[in-house]
Enzyme design. Structure first.
Site, PDB file in Angstrom:
ATOM      1  N   ARG A 247     -84.241-103.200 -44.347  1.00 38.89           N
ATOM      2  CA  ARG A 247     -84.893-102.985 -44.944  1.00 38.89           C
ATOM      3  C   ARG A 247     -86.031-103.059 -45.440  1.00 38.89           C
ATOM      4  O   ARG A 247     -86.706-103.701 -44.017  1.00 38.89           O
ATOM      5  CB  ARG A 247     -84.703-104.573 -46.195  1.00 38.89           C
ATOM      6  N   GLU A 276     -88.794 -98.329 -52.368  1.00 39.51           N
ATOM      7  CA  GLU A 276     -88.380 -97.195 -52.269  1.00 39.51           C
ATOM      8  C   GLU A 276     -87.685 -96.139 -53.815  1.00 39.51           C
ATOM      9  O   GLU A 276     -87.203 -96.919 -54.863  1.00 39.51           O
ATOM     10  CB  GLU A 276     -86.712 -96.793 -51.786  1.00 39.51           C
ATOM     11  N   HIS A 294     -84.470 -93.317 -45.927  1.00 38.09           N
ATOM     12  CA  HIS A 294     -83.139 -94.185 -46.276  1.00 38.09           C
ATOM     13  C   HIS A 294     -81.705 -93.655 -45.711  1.00 38.09           C
ATOM     14  O   HIS A 294     -80.946 -93.345 -46.100  1.00 38.09           O
ATOM     15  CB  HIS A 294     -82.969 -95.251 -47.265  1.00 38.09           C
TER      16      HIS A 294
END
Length: 330
Positions: A247, A276, A294
């Site tokens: 993460r 993000e 991602h």
């Protein structure tokens, strides 16, 4: 009349609240809408709180993902009948677990489905940064090879010391893949794992100091938030690279950006970011940084397996059977 029958049939199906469509949504809806009545909050003209209020007394199951709205105490408070949360992610940092425990809401996650695909990307990012594959591609496409001559030297993979932060399912798979390249594996985890042959470092700084690269595979928790700070990055050193498939907030992103800009670390391969989809603009011109949106587990095979697991967890709950992949039980 046929439409009325369809609506009647749909109303008899188990209800599953979905705040925002997960990545596997198209496949999930296509394959399982005959088994579950998906209540699509994002598709309603009503504000979310009004939509939830309309289903507060009936909905028992919630489908969530790490890219959707976090499941906060406020959300849980608006759903007094909720009994289960099924999430499409392995990490649970988007779910208020203490509140779930207090409420007796069980949680199912997807801890292993994505293991191989995310590990593949971690290795790919590592190879890309070390061998400058993306940078070399740009060099050729921009026609610099002919005008400037030979490309810069790249790094050998074999013999590199790779420190893995978080030796869970993904970390172990990354280690296995990189051993095949001749890398030496070191690791840090919540506790030492006696069944693995790799050296264990309880100190992240010591791991970084003794590694040529760090690959972040751990979950985001209160303990791992900004675990990779300026001190760790400086211990990694000017030639060291960092890869993150965990993460974004596990790394202090501002400090990492400054270290990259100043040349205090050698490079980075990043699939995740703190805010993000916003990515620090300072990273864009850097040839020693490889960026990915991602996208770790995003393969058709992964989505198919994930849909089967999600549907299996929902079916188990509505049949009063044990969840297939419980992350938080009663």
């Amino acid at each position: 009349m046929a439409q009325d029958n369809d609506n009647h049939t749909e109303s008899q199906l188990p209800q599953v609240l979905v705040l925002r469509q997960p990545g596997c949504w198209t496949m999930l809806e296509s394959n399982y809408s005959h088994k579950f009545n998906f209540l699509k909050a994002w598709d309603s003209p009503l504000p979310q709180d009004q939509f939830l209020a309309g289903h507060a007394g009936s909905v028992q199951a919630l489908l969530s993902s790490s890219i959707g709205p976090p499941i906060t105490a406020n959300i849980l408070g608006m759903l007094p009948s909720l009994k289960v949360i099924v999430t499409t992610s392995a990490g649970l940092d988007h779910v208020d677990l203490p509140k779930c425990r207090e409420r007796g809401v069980v949680v199912a996650s997807a801890p292993k489905v994505h293991t191989h695909d995310v590990a593949d990307l971690a290795v790919g990012l590592f190879l890309d940064v070390m061998r400058k594959i993306s940078a070399g591609d740009r060099y050729v496409r921009d026609r610099l090879w002919a005008s400037r001559g030979e490309f810069s030297l790249v790094s050998k993979i074999g013999g590199k010391r790779v420190g893995i932060v978080g030796l869970g399912n993904i970390g172990l798979e990354v280690a296995k893949k990189l051993e095949a390249f001749g890398c030496s594996i070191l690791y840090n985890s919540r506790k030492e794992k006696p069944f693995v042959p790799y050296p264990f470092y309880s100190s992240i700084c010591e791991l970084a100091f003794n590694s040529d690269a760090l690959i972040i595979c751990c979950a985001l928790t209160a303990e791992t938030h900004h675990l990779i700070n300026n001190k760790v990055l400086l211990a990694l050193g000017r030639d060291g690279i960092i890869v993150n498939v965990g993460r974004g907030a596990i790394i202090d992103e501002k400090e990492m950006v400054q270290c990259l800009v100043k040349g205090e670390i050698g490079g980075a391969g990043l699939d995740v970011f703190e805010n993000e989809p916003q990515v620090p603009k300072e990273l864009f011109p850097l040839d020693n940084v490889v960026l990915s949106p991602h996208n770790g587990p995003c393969t058709p095979e992964y989505f198919m397996d994930l849909c089967e697991l999600v549907a299996g967890n929902l079916a188990a709950f509505f049949s009063n059977r044990p969840l297939l992949s419980p992350a938080l039980d009663k």
